[in-house]
Motif scaffolding. Sequence first.
Motif, PDB file in Angstrom:
ATOM      1  N   MET A   1     -35.939  -8.312 -13.279  1.00  0.00           N
ATOM      2  CA  MET A   1     -35.157  -6.973 -12.968  1.00  0.00           C
ATOM      3  C   MET A   1     -34.350  -6.937 -11.758  1.00  0.00           C
ATOM      4  N   ASN A   2     -33.184  -6.353 -12.011  1.00  0.00           N
ATOM      5  CA  ASN A   2     -32.349  -6.455 -10.785  1.00  0.00           C
ATOM      6  C   ASN A   2     -32.674  -5.431  -9.819  1.00  0.00           C
ATOM      7  N   SER A   3     -32.391  -5.532  -8.473  1.00  0.00           N
ATOM      8  CA  SER A   3     -32.964  -4.786  -7.538  1.00  0.00           C
ATOM      9  C   SER A   3     -32.060  -3.374  -7.310  1.00  0.00           C
ATOM     10  N   GLU A   4     -30.862  -3.303  -8.166  1.00  0.00           N
ATOM     11  CA  GLU A   4     -29.960  -2.087  -8.006  1.00  0.00           C
ATOM     12  C   GLU A   4     -30.858  -1.019  -8.577  1.00  0.00           C
ATOM     13  N   PHE A   5     -31.647  -0.984  -9.463  1.00  0.00           N
ATOM     14  CA  PHE A   5     -32.356  -0.126 -10.122  1.00  0.00           C
ATOM     15  C   PHE A   5     -33.315   0.709  -9.033  1.00  0.00           C
ATOM     16  N   THR A   6     -34.014  -0.232  -8.171  1.00  0.00           N
ATOM     17  CA  THR A   6     -34.837   0.529  -7.019  1.00  0.00           C
ATOM     18  C   THR A   6     -33.957   0.941  -5.901  1.00  0.00           C
ATOM     19  N   VAL A   7     -32.847   0.195  -5.684  1.00  0.00           N
ATOM     20  CA  VAL A   7     -31.955   0.865  -4.731  1.00  0.00           C
ATOM     21  C   VAL A   7     -31.240   1.994  -5.222  1.00  0.00           C
ATOM     22  N   ALA A   8     -30.993   2.409  -6.400  1.00  0.00           N
ATOM     23  CA  ALA A   8     -30.709   3.841  -6.669  1.00  0.00           C
ATOM     24  C   ALA A   8     -31.632   4.727  -6.589  1.00  0.00           C
ATOM     25  N   ILE A   9     -32.911   4.464  -7.101  1.00  0.00           N
ATOM     26  CA  ILE A   9     -34.058   5.389  -6.688  1.00  0.00           C
ATOM     27  C   ILE A   9     -34.275   5.591  -5.454  1.00  0.00           C
ATOM     28  N   HIS A  10     -34.095   4.563  -4.767  1.00  0.00           N
ATOM     29  CA  HIS A  10     -34.264   4.808  -3.084  1.00  0.00           C
ATOM     30  C   HIS A  10     -32.945   5.858  -2.649  1.00  0.00           C
ATOM     31  N   CYS A  11     -31.899   5.426  -2.874  1.00  0.00           N
ATOM     32  CA  CYS A  11     -30.410   6.354  -2.652  1.00  0.00           C
ATOM     33  C   CYS A  11     -30.582   7.969  -2.937  1.00  0.00           C
ATOM     34  N   LEU A  12     -31.095   8.186  -4.375  1.00  0.00           N
ATOM     35  CA  LEU A  12     -31.378   9.404  -4.747  1.00  0.00           C
ATOM     36  C   LEU A  12     -32.300  10.365  -4.042  1.00  0.00           C
ATOM     37  N   LEU A  13     -33.416   9.510  -3.826  1.00  0.00           N
ATOM     38  CA  LEU A  13     -34.719  10.227  -3.045  1.00  0.00           C
ATOM     39  C   LEU A  13     -34.172  10.455  -1.664  1.00  0.00           C
ATOM     40  N   PHE A  14     -33.539   9.423  -0.955  1.00  0.00           N
ATOM     41  CA  PHE A  14     -33.007   9.615   0.210  1.00  0.00           C
ATOM     42  C   PHE A  14     -32.214  10.995   0.561  1.00  0.00           C
ATOM     43  N   LEU A  15     -31.269  11.216  -0.486  1.00  0.00           N
ATOM     44  CA  LEU A  15     -30.159  11.975  -0.760  1.00  0.00           C
ATOM     45  C   LEU A  15     -30.926  13.567  -0.710  1.00  0.00           C
ATOM     46  N   TYR A  16     -32.000  13.672  -1.648  1.00  0.00           N
ATOM     47  CA  TYR A  16     -32.977  14.597  -1.806  1.00  0.00           C
ATOM     48  C   TYR A  16     -33.630  15.219  -0.624  1.00  0.00           C
ATOM     49  N   LYS A  17     -34.005  14.017   0.338  1.00  0.00           N
ATOM     50  CA  LYS A  17     -34.654  14.437   1.565  1.00  0.00           C
ATOM     51  C   LYS A  17     -33.620  14.926   2.599  1.00  0.00           C
ATOM     52  N   LYS A  18     -32.288  14.714   2.360  1.00  0.00           N
ATOM     53  CA  LYS A  18     -31.233  15.108   3.220  1.00  0.00           C
ATOM     54  C   LYS A  18     -31.065  16.593   3.011  1.00  0.00           C
TER      55      LYS A  18
END
Length: 151
Positions: A1-18
């Motif tokens: 599996m490519n890592s863009e999937f986990t990068v996307a999840i991380h980005c969305l959760l980071f933005l939620y925390k902001k």
Amino acid sequence: MNSEFTVAIHCLLFLYKKDECMSNSEEIACSVATHPARVRKVLSSLRKQGYVATKEGVGGGYLLSVSLDDIHLGDLYRLFARGSLHPGWCSGNEVSSCSVSSNIHGVMNLIFAGGEERLESYFAEIRLSDVKALLEGNKLEAFRSNMSDGS
């Protein structure tokens, strides 16, 4: 599996925390531990799908535009990683006189397609809010139990 999937999840959760504060790609990339250009590529796809909003210029950046309850990992998997179970190369030769060699490619494609379906179905049951809860240490045992029960 490519890592863009986990990068996307991380980005969305980071933005939620902001919590409604704009974040630029450098700030997000620091959290993800990757290059800002890679983050921008992922965020561009997320923006096109309506998950994030952007503002150009000074003070601009990215903002989460969808509730975590409305984002399922299955949607993100389809966007960033669908087809990743299929290897880039398969053994065999379709014109070979060997029955294994001439048929292995088609058989393996069938098997990988079934695995892909099951993986997408599994991810479709998980919301980003579930991932957030897991990150916070909440409901870990309940999550494991639900996933193993298939409920």
